[in-house]
Design a protein around this motif. Sequence first.
Motif, PDB file in Angstrom:
ATOM      1  N   LEU A 132       0.487  -1.288   0.683  1.00 47.72           N
ATOM      2  CA  LEU A 132      -0.133  -0.085   0.192  1.00 47.72           C
ATOM      3  C   LEU A 132       1.035   1.108   0.146  1.00 47.72           C
ATOM      4  O   LEU A 132       0.275   1.990   0.116  1.00 47.72           O
ATOM      5  CB  LEU A 132      -0.605   0.144   0.832  1.00 47.72           C
ATOM      6  CG  LEU A 132      -1.857  -0.635   1.233  1.00 47.72           C
ATOM      7  CD1 LEU A 132      -2.898  -0.952   2.256  1.00 47.72           C
ATOM      8  CD2 LEU A 132      -3.378  -0.585   0.199  1.00 47.72           C
ATOM      9  N   MET A 133       1.708   1.500  -0.270  1.00 49.10           N
ATOM     10  CA  MET A 133       3.021   2.279   0.485  1.00 49.10           C
ATOM     11  C   MET A 133       3.437   2.460  -0.512  1.00 49.10           C
ATOM     12  O   MET A 133       3.716   3.710  -0.795  1.00 49.10           O
ATOM     13  CB  MET A 133       3.952   1.928   2.074  1.00 49.10           C
ATOM     14  CG  MET A 133       3.571   2.045   3.087  1.00 49.10           C
ATOM     15  SD  MET A 133       4.631   2.376   3.979  1.00 49.10           S
ATOM     16  CE  MET A 133       5.245   0.652   4.617  1.00 49.10           C
ATOM     17  N   CYS A 134       3.502   1.790  -1.675  1.00 49.17           N
ATOM     18  CA  CYS A 134       4.004   2.157  -3.103  1.00 49.17           C
ATOM     19  C   CYS A 134       3.070   2.732  -3.684  1.00 49.17           C
ATOM     20  O   CYS A 134       2.746   1.604  -4.413  1.00 49.17           O
ATOM     21  CB  CYS A 134       4.831   0.506  -3.452  1.00 49.17           C
ATOM     22  SG  CYS A 134       6.433  -0.074  -2.058  1.00 49.17           S
ATOM     23  N   LEU A 142       2.310   8.848   8.955  1.00 53.32           N
ATOM     24  CA  LEU A 142       1.340   7.690   8.191  1.00 53.32           C
ATOM     25  C   LEU A 142       0.652   6.863   7.407  1.00 53.32           C
ATOM     26  O   LEU A 142       0.670   5.868   6.934  1.00 53.32           O
ATOM     27  CB  LEU A 142       3.522   6.706   8.722  1.00 53.32           C
ATOM     28  CG  LEU A 142       3.568   5.053   7.814  1.00 53.32           C
ATOM     29  CD1 LEU A 142       3.411   5.687   5.733  1.00 53.32           C
ATOM     30  CD2 LEU A 142       4.747   4.447   8.244  1.00 53.32           C
ATOM     31  N   SER A 143       0.318   6.264   9.407  1.00 57.66           N
ATOM     32  CA  SER A 143      -0.918   5.685   9.228  1.00 57.66           C
ATOM     33  C   SER A 143      -2.153   6.519   8.519  1.00 57.66           C
ATOM     34  O   SER A 143      -3.175   5.450   7.956  1.00 57.66           O
ATOM     35  CB  SER A 143      -1.337   5.925  10.694  1.00 57.66           C
ATOM     36  OG  SER A 143      -1.478   6.356  11.681  1.00 57.66           O
ATOM     37  N   LEU A 144      -2.377   7.737   8.378  1.00 58.34           N
ATOM     38  CA  LEU A 144      -3.067   8.580   7.824  1.00 58.34           C
ATOM     39  C   LEU A 144      -2.732   8.343   6.467  1.00 58.34           C
ATOM     40  O   LEU A 144      -3.492   7.931   5.661  1.00 58.34           O
ATOM     41  CB  LEU A 144      -3.528   9.880   7.988  1.00 58.34           C
ATOM     42  CG  LEU A 144      -3.956  10.329   9.336  1.00 58.34           C
ATOM     43  CD1 LEU A 144      -3.978  11.211   9.783  1.00 58.34           C
ATOM     44  CD2 LEU A 144      -5.220   9.807   9.648  1.00 58.34           C
ATOM     45  N   ALA A 145      -2.005   8.288   5.999  1.00 60.54           N
ATOM     46  CA  ALA A 145      -1.348   8.659   4.695  1.00 60.54           C
ATOM     47  C   ALA A 145      -1.326   6.691   4.167  1.00 60.54           C
ATOM     48  O   ALA A 145      -2.529   7.205   2.982  1.00 60.54           O
ATOM     49  CB  ALA A 145       0.362   8.410   3.866  1.00 60.54           C
ATOM     50  N   LEU A 146      -1.358   5.841   4.667  1.00 62.10           N
ATOM     51  CA  LEU A 146      -2.420   4.885   4.401  1.00 62.10           C
ATOM     52  C   LEU A 146      -3.728   4.233   3.946  1.00 62.10           C
ATOM     53  O   LEU A 146      -4.053   4.270   3.288  1.00 62.10           O
ATOM     54  CB  LEU A 146      -1.456   3.652   4.716  1.00 62.10           C
ATOM     55  CG  LEU A 146      -0.172   3.171   4.797  1.00 62.10           C
ATOM     56  CD1 LEU A 146       0.709   2.208   5.897  1.00 62.10           C
ATOM     57  CD2 LEU A 146       0.691   2.905   4.047  1.00 62.10           C
ATOM     58  N   MET A 194      -4.588   7.087   0.789  1.00 61.32           N
ATOM     59  CA  MET A 194      -4.737   6.199  -0.625  1.00 61.32           C
ATOM     60  C   MET A 194      -5.929   5.152  -0.338  1.00 61.32           C
ATOM     61  O   MET A 194      -6.447   5.496  -1.894  1.00 61.32           O
ATOM     62  CB  MET A 194      -3.700   5.304  -0.686  1.00 61.32           C
ATOM     63  CG  MET A 194      -2.061   6.061  -0.643  1.00 61.32           C
ATOM     64  SD  MET A 194      -0.526   4.960   0.066  1.00 61.32           S
ATOM     65  CE  MET A 194      -1.013   4.112  -1.276  1.00 61.32           C
ATOM     66  N   MET A 195      -6.334   4.481   0.235  1.00 63.16           N
ATOM     67  CA  MET A 195      -7.352   3.862   0.263  1.00 63.16           C
ATOM     68  C   MET A 195      -8.292   4.411   1.646  1.00 63.16           C
ATOM     69  O   MET A 195      -7.394   5.376   2.744  1.00 63.16           O
ATOM     70  CB  MET A 195      -7.294   1.643   0.891  1.00 63.16           C
ATOM     71  CG  MET A 195      -6.365   1.752   0.016  1.00 63.16           C
ATOM     72  SD  MET A 195      -7.103   0.513  -1.473  1.00 63.16           S
ATOM     73  CE  MET A 195      -5.972   1.796  -2.315  1.00 63.16           C
ATOM     74  N   THR A 196      -9.228   4.190   1.976  1.00 66.41           N
ATOM     75  CA  THR A 196     -10.002   5.219   3.233  1.00 66.41           C
ATOM     76  C   THR A 196     -10.326   4.014   3.929  1.00 66.41           C
ATOM     77  O   THR A 196     -11.914   4.301   4.184  1.00 66.41           O
ATOM     78  CB  THR A 196     -11.611   5.710   2.113  1.00 66.41           C
ATOM     79  OG1 THR A 196     -12.435   5.132   1.479  1.00 66.41           O
ATOM     80  CG2 THR A 196     -10.778   7.129   1.436  1.00 66.41           C
ATOM     81  N   ARG A 197     -10.264   3.024   4.049  1.00 72.00           N
ATOM     82  CA  ARG A 197     -10.518   2.122   4.950  1.00 72.00           C
ATOM     83  C   ARG A 197     -10.536   2.633   6.949  1.00 72.00           C
ATOM     84  O   ARG A 197     -11.326   1.997   7.088  1.00 72.00           O
ATOM     85  CB  ARG A 197      -9.187   0.881   5.015  1.00 72.00           C
ATOM     86  CG  ARG A 197      -8.624   0.096   4.242  1.00 72.00           C
ATOM     87  CD  ARG A 197      -8.175  -0.430   4.220  1.00 72.00           C
ATOM     88  NE  ARG A 197      -6.621  -0.050   3.926  1.00 72.00           N
ATOM     89  CZ  ARG A 197      -5.657  -0.703   4.325  1.00 72.00           C
ATOM     90  NH1 ARG A 197      -5.377  -1.574   4.376  1.00 72.00           N
ATOM     91  NH2 ARG A 197      -4.865   0.133   4.711  1.00 72.00           N
ATOM     92  N   GLY A 217      -7.087   2.177  -8.645  1.00 70.82           N
ATOM     93  CA  GLY A 217      -7.249   1.427  -7.442  1.00 70.82           C
ATOM     94  C   GLY A 217      -6.373   1.626  -7.173  1.00 70.82           C
ATOM     95  O   GLY A 217      -6.133   1.387  -5.296  1.00 70.82           O
ATOM     96  N   VAL A 218      -5.242   2.858  -6.540  1.00 68.90           N
ATOM     97  CA  VAL A 218      -4.234   3.507  -6.050  1.00 68.90           C
ATOM     98  C   VAL A 218      -4.726   4.480  -5.291  1.00 68.90           C
ATOM     99  O   VAL A 218      -4.383   4.066  -3.629  1.00 68.90           O
ATOM    100  CB  VAL A 218      -3.176   3.251  -6.396  1.00 68.90           C
ATOM    101  CG1 VAL A 218      -1.560   3.873  -5.732  1.00 68.90           C
ATOM    102  CG2 VAL A 218      -2.697   2.242  -7.712  1.00 68.90           C
ATOM    103  N   VAL A 219      -4.782   4.931  -5.900  1.00 64.34           N
ATOM    104  CA  VAL A 219      -5.464   6.930  -4.895  1.00 64.34           C
ATOM    105  C   VAL A 219      -6.646   6.484  -4.878  1.00 64.34           C
ATOM    106  O   VAL A 219      -7.436   6.893  -6.484  1.00 64.34           O
ATOM    107  CB  VAL A 219      -5.218   7.674  -5.106  1.00 64.34           C
ATOM    108  CG1 VAL A 219      -5.685   9.289  -4.661  1.00 64.34           C
ATOM    109  CG2 VAL A 219      -3.653   7.821  -4.912  1.00 64.34           C
ATOM    110  N   GLU A 220      -7.643   6.349  -4.103  1.00 65.24           N
ATOM    111  CA  GLU A 220      -8.971   6.849  -4.282  1.00 65.24           C
ATOM    112  C   GLU A 220     -10.015   7.903  -5.051  1.00 65.24           C
ATOM    113  O   GLU A 220     -10.034   8.448  -4.787  1.00 65.24           O
ATOM    114  CB  GLU A 220     -10.377   5.585  -3.340  1.00 65.24           C
ATOM    115  CG  GLU A 220      -9.336   4.143  -2.729  1.00 65.24           C
ATOM    116  CD  GLU A 220     -11.075   4.457  -1.470  1.00 65.24           C
ATOM    117  OE1 GLU A 220     -11.777   4.815  -1.138  1.00 65.24           O
ATOM    118  OE2 GLU A 220     -10.653   2.673  -0.778  1.00 65.24           O
ATOM    119  N   PRO A 221     -10.838   7.283  -6.397  1.00 61.07           N
ATOM    120  CA  PRO A 221     -10.847   8.651  -6.770  1.00 61.07           C
ATOM    121  C   PRO A 221     -11.774   9.791  -5.861  1.00 61.07           C
ATOM    122  O   PRO A 221     -12.029  10.787  -6.509  1.00 61.07           O
ATOM    123  CB  PRO A 221     -12.964   8.195  -7.942  1.00 61.07           C
ATOM    124  CG  PRO A 221     -11.957   6.551  -8.077  1.00 61.07           C
ATOM    125  CD  PRO A 221     -10.749   5.953  -6.788  1.00 61.07           C
TER     126      PRO A 221
END
Length: 373
Positions: free
Chosen positions: A16-18, A94-98, A102-105, A147-151
């Motif tokens: 996910l970080m990549c 970093l945790s927010l970035a991930l 990128m995703m919005t889990r 699929g990497v940075v959610e729209p």
Amino acid sequence: MLSAPSFRVSPLAYALMCISLGAPLLALSDDTQAETASEPDELPALAAANEQASVVGVSSGGYMATQLAVAWPERFSGLGVLAAGPWSCAQGALSLALNQCMMTRRGEPSLEELESRHQRYLALEQVGSAEDLSQLRAYLWHGEADGVVEPVLGDLLAEQWEQWLASPDQLRVVRSEGVGHGWPVRLPNGTSTSSDTWGDCGQGGGSFLLACDEDIAGDMLNWLYPERESAEAGGELAGELVAFDQSEFAVKGLADTGYLFIPQGCEAGGCPVTLALHGCQMNEEAIGETFVRDTGLNAWAATHQQIVLYPQAESSMANPQGCWDWWGFAESTWQLSPQHDTRSGTQIDALMAMLDRLQAAPEPVSSEQATSE
């Protein structure tokens, strides 16, 4: 877009970080542009125009482009962001970035919370004024199949700029249905889309230059410079792509060599500058000169007399994917709140120093130098 941290992470978290996951590729040769020099010289002073500078970027470069525009809005007239989310989304974590950028889990980032951060920076004069920010033109693009940075993160970026700009007429938001993560390009006639050099339009990958038959670069720059006419109607002017030594701007995360596209005639001064920031695994180390040659920026720049600066991030143990710093990795570890998204940001300062150099007047040649030459 994120690089792996120095501590142990799970394979899923590392993936996910990549934010750009393409394999390293060789750059295509381009006979219409000069080959870059084997021994880069220092970045030249070109007396570039102080007005009408712009900054554009994709993925991690898109996040960084927004940071630059917010930190120094008085230095820019336009911003272009492809495949990225709202300003300061990671907030140095970093945790927010991930999980939110990128995703919005963990849920979508709160624009209200980000605006509170912006207001705090304004009060401390760590970013440019709201008035200067409101005068920019902005172009925002996102692939609906990213699929990497959610729209939805691109939607939030657009909402953020709607709040900041003085008029909705200054903002253009483009969504491309069925397009994945990267920078869409229109390939030259006869170019094979089966080459590994090009990313798949729907899935991304490869060099993350997506073979979608879309000239996003041209559309973006036409929007950012609506009154600019071609320097030569009906024809394309020549230009030179040169490598330059980035070591004098050395900060954490920058590579040794950057690139500069100089249209014919811009050596004499007066041409505006566009800073173009690659995404993760889109630097020269990963894909050769593909990004600095084939986005479509140079073709527009050649016909409109626009210098294009291509700074390069490097891959390292702290940043294996060669990303720009949008979550604080390049700042001092003792800082409780990284200043990566402010005027004192380590990489922001280096990038602005490059712009300063291009806009500076060349030193006059002395009679002794002229004689020796």
